[in-house]
Design a protein around this motif. Sequence first.
Motif, mmCIF file in Angstrom:
data_model
loop_
_atom_site.group_PDB
_atom_site.id
_atom_site.type_symbol
_atom_site.label_atom_id
_atom_site.label_comp_id
_atom_site.label_asym_id
_atom_site.label_seq_id
_atom_site.Cartn_x
_atom_site.Cartn_y
_atom_site.Cartn_z
ATOM 1 N N THR A 1 0.834 -1.206 0.000
ATOM 2 C CA THR A 1 0.000 0.000 0.000
ATOM 3 C C THR A 1 0.867 1.253 0.000
ATOM 4 O O THR A 1 0.602 2.205 -0.744
ATOM 5 C CB THR A 1 -0.926 0.017 1.235
ATOM 6 N N ILE A 2 1.905 1.233 0.824
ATOM 7 C CA ILE A 2 2.826 2.373 0.893
ATOM 8 C C ILE A 2 3.520 2.572 -0.449
ATOM 9 O O ILE A 2 3.652 3.702 -0.935
ATOM 10 C CB ILE A 2 3.868 2.160 2.011
ATOM 11 N N PHE A 3 3.933 1.473 -1.039
ATOM 12 C CA PHE A 3 4.650 1.542 -2.316
ATOM 13 C C PHE A 3 3.766 2.124 -3.417
ATOM 14 O O PHE A 3 4.182 3.019 -4.160
ATOM 15 C CB PHE A 3 5.129 0.144 -2.713
ATOM 16 N N ILE A 4 2.543 1.636 -3.509
ATOM 17 C CA ILE A 4 1.635 2.097 -4.565
ATOM 18 C C ILE A 4 1.268 3.570 -4.363
ATOM 19 O O ILE A 4 1.289 4.365 -5.311
ATOM 20 C CB ILE A 4 0.363 1.223 -4.604
ATOM 21 N N ALA A 5 0.951 3.935 -3.120
ATOM 22 C CA ALA A 5 0.551 5.319 -2.834
ATOM 23 C C ALA A 5 1.691 6.296 -3.097
ATOM 24 O O ALA A 5 1.493 7.347 -3.729
ATOM 25 C CB ALA A 5 0.084 5.436 -1.387
ATOM 26 N N SER A 6 2.885 5.961 -2.642
ATOM 27 C CA SER A 6 4.031 6.859 -2.841
ATOM 28 C C SER A 6 4.440 6.910 -4.315
ATOM 29 O O SER A 6 4.871 7.964 -4.803
ATOM 30 C CB SER A 6 5.213 6.427 -1.968
ATOM 31 N N SER A 7 4.281 5.800 -5.024
ATOM 32 C CA SER A 7 4.559 5.796 -6.470
ATOM 33 C C SER A 7 3.591 6.722 -7.199
ATOM 34 O O SER A 7 3.978 7.443 -8.128
ATOM 35 C CB SER A 7 4.439 4.380 -7.040
ATOM 36 N N PHE A 8 2.340 6.701 -6.761
ATOM 37 C CA PHE A 8 1.324 7.559 -7.368
ATOM 38 C C PHE A 8 1.645 9.036 -7.129
ATOM 39 O O PHE A 8 1.527 9.863 -8.035
ATOM 40 C CB PHE A 8 -0.052 7.210 -6.803
ATOM 41 N N VAL A 9 2.073 9.354 -5.915
ATOM 42 C CA VAL A 9 2.436 10.740 -5.587
ATOM 43 C C VAL A 9 3.633 11.183 -6.422
ATOM 44 O O VAL A 9 3.656 12.298 -6.969
ATOM 45 C CB VAL A 9 2.755 10.876 -4.081
#
Length: 314
Positions: free
Chosen positions: A99-107
């Motif tokens: 979840t952290i990886f996907i969210a930070s990648s999106f940002v």
Amino acid sequence: MKNVRKLTEGAMLLAAFTVLFLISMYLPFVGMVSSLFLAVPFILFAAKYEGKWTIVFVVASILLSIIVGSFLSLPLALSFGTTGAVMGYLIQKKKERMTIFIASSFVLLINIIGMYAVSIVFFNMDIINEMINTMKDSIKMSTDMLKNLGQEKQAENTVKQFTRGLEMVRTLIPTLFVLTSFILTLMIQLVSYPIVKRFGVEIKKWKPFKDLSLPRSLLWYLLITLFANMVLNPQEGTYLFAVLLNLTYVLQFLMIFQGYTFMFYYFDAKGISKSVAVILAVFSFIIPIFLYIIGILGIIDLGFDLRKKFKKES
């Protein structure tokens, strides 16, 4: 007392950020490495304190970057600052690593798109377009040399192939942005998390690679995209063509990822050494046709839930 502690720790982290920022800006080769550590102060601060304080910290770092650098250095601070802040916030909320990886990648992706748009609109500078034009010029020089050597047909074929490839790159800019954000986020996490852990911040461990699985809905998105491509058959160069092509590539990339995770799961379930799976994975990159096989394997895994069947058998 708590506010004093926040201010003190915030000031120390801002000082650390400033040092890393200056190194990243003014030391070309070392700066490429040090820039990956720029997110560390933001992760540390956001992992410990409330969101409103994190926003203040990010704003302060951006203002500081303008003071010690210039407005041109703003994107560097903004992209790593917001990405690190999101990582830290989600770590504080005990979210899963994926979840952290996907969210930070999106940002980070939003930052990359924003920087690209700003460079075009305000500075009239399209970096990717300039790179493509430079490559076209070099191709033209090479073909002129071939023509002088009497190989006109070969020169024409070479020009057509390379020009088509470069136009494809132009079309696939969104896909390149997505992959860049994923890779860069992964690199940031790899260098940042060990440091953050040393400061007492608890980060959930990754699930074993073999247990990672993407949402089944992605398979439907792929099928819809392929169906739309077949039915609509958009003309090359149109907006719809670019959208469908980029969606296809991104979703195929995700299917390949799913295929790799299933391959590792299967080998583990059968008691086969991980080294065999690693060798096959490396081998698939060397011979691209195997990537298609891995992708098909990922599609089958998502569509028929092969892992559940293996669990029942075992």
